[in-house]
Write a protein that holds these residues in place. Structure first.
Motif, short mmCIF file in Angstrom:
data_model
loop_
_atom_site.label_atom_id
_atom_site.label_comp_id
_atom_site.label_asym_id
_atom_site.label_seq_id
_atom_site.Cartn_x
_atom_site.Cartn_y
_atom_site.Cartn_z
N ILE A 71 1.02 -1.16 -0.05
CA ILE A 71 0.10 0.01 -0.07
C ILE A 71 0.93 1.26 0.08
O ILE A 71 1.82 1.33 0.87
CB ILE A 71 -1.00 -0.06 1.07
N THR A 83 -2.99 0.24 -3.96
CA THR A 83 -2.50 -1.04 -3.33
C THR A 83 -2.24 -1.93 -4.62
O THR A 83 -2.43 -1.58 -5.68
CB THR A 83 -3.85 -1.70 -2.68
N SER A 90 -4.95 -2.74 4.01
CA SER A 90 -5.50 -1.42 4.22
C SER A 90 -4.64 -0.75 5.44
O SER A 90 -3.88 -1.52 6.06
CB SER A 90 -6.97 -1.44 4.74
#
Length: 129
Positions: A51, A58, A71
């Motif tokens: 990321i 991503t 995330s």
């Protein structure tokens, strides 16, 4: 510099899910690109997901695309790897890594282990068939 500590690994049956967490401490005000890698016994370390430091991009390896999601939560300085539909071949030691990036590279994702300068100690994921 930052320090990384992974958690969330364990034993799960095939088809199950796990969420790994990578807690980032230290100079967290500096932008860092983050990545997850894994290494199975007798195999080379391989890229799993990354990321960008601004969270806007991503990238995933083909082997996990559609099943894993990376995330970040800046409020708690943690990067997550949600793993669904786990397979026995996902069994490995999973490590997160951080790469300090210049301000003009906050949208870049880094997929090579050689890009990263800081690593966590790893967390074991075992998927039974």
């Amino acid at each position: 510099q930052v320090q990384l500590v992974e958690s969330g690994g364990g034993l799960v049956q095939a088809g199950g899910s796990l969420r790994l967490a990578c807690a980032v401490s230290g100079r967290t005000a500096t932008p860092y690109g983050m990545g997850w890698f894994r290494q199975a016994p007798g195999k080379e370390r391989e890229f799993v997901a990354a990321i960008s430091s601004n969270g806007g991009r991503t990238y995933y390896s083909d082997s996990v695309k559609g099943r894993f999601t990376i995330s970040g939560d800046n409020a708690v300085n943690t990067v997550y790897l949600k793993m669904n539909s786990l397979k026995p071949e996902d069994t490995a030691d999973y490590s997160c890594a951080a790469k300090r990036v210049p301000p003009w590279s906050t949208a870049t994702v880094y997929t090579s282990q050689f890009d990263y300068g800081t690593w966590g100690q790893g967390t074991q994921v075992t998927v039974s068939s």
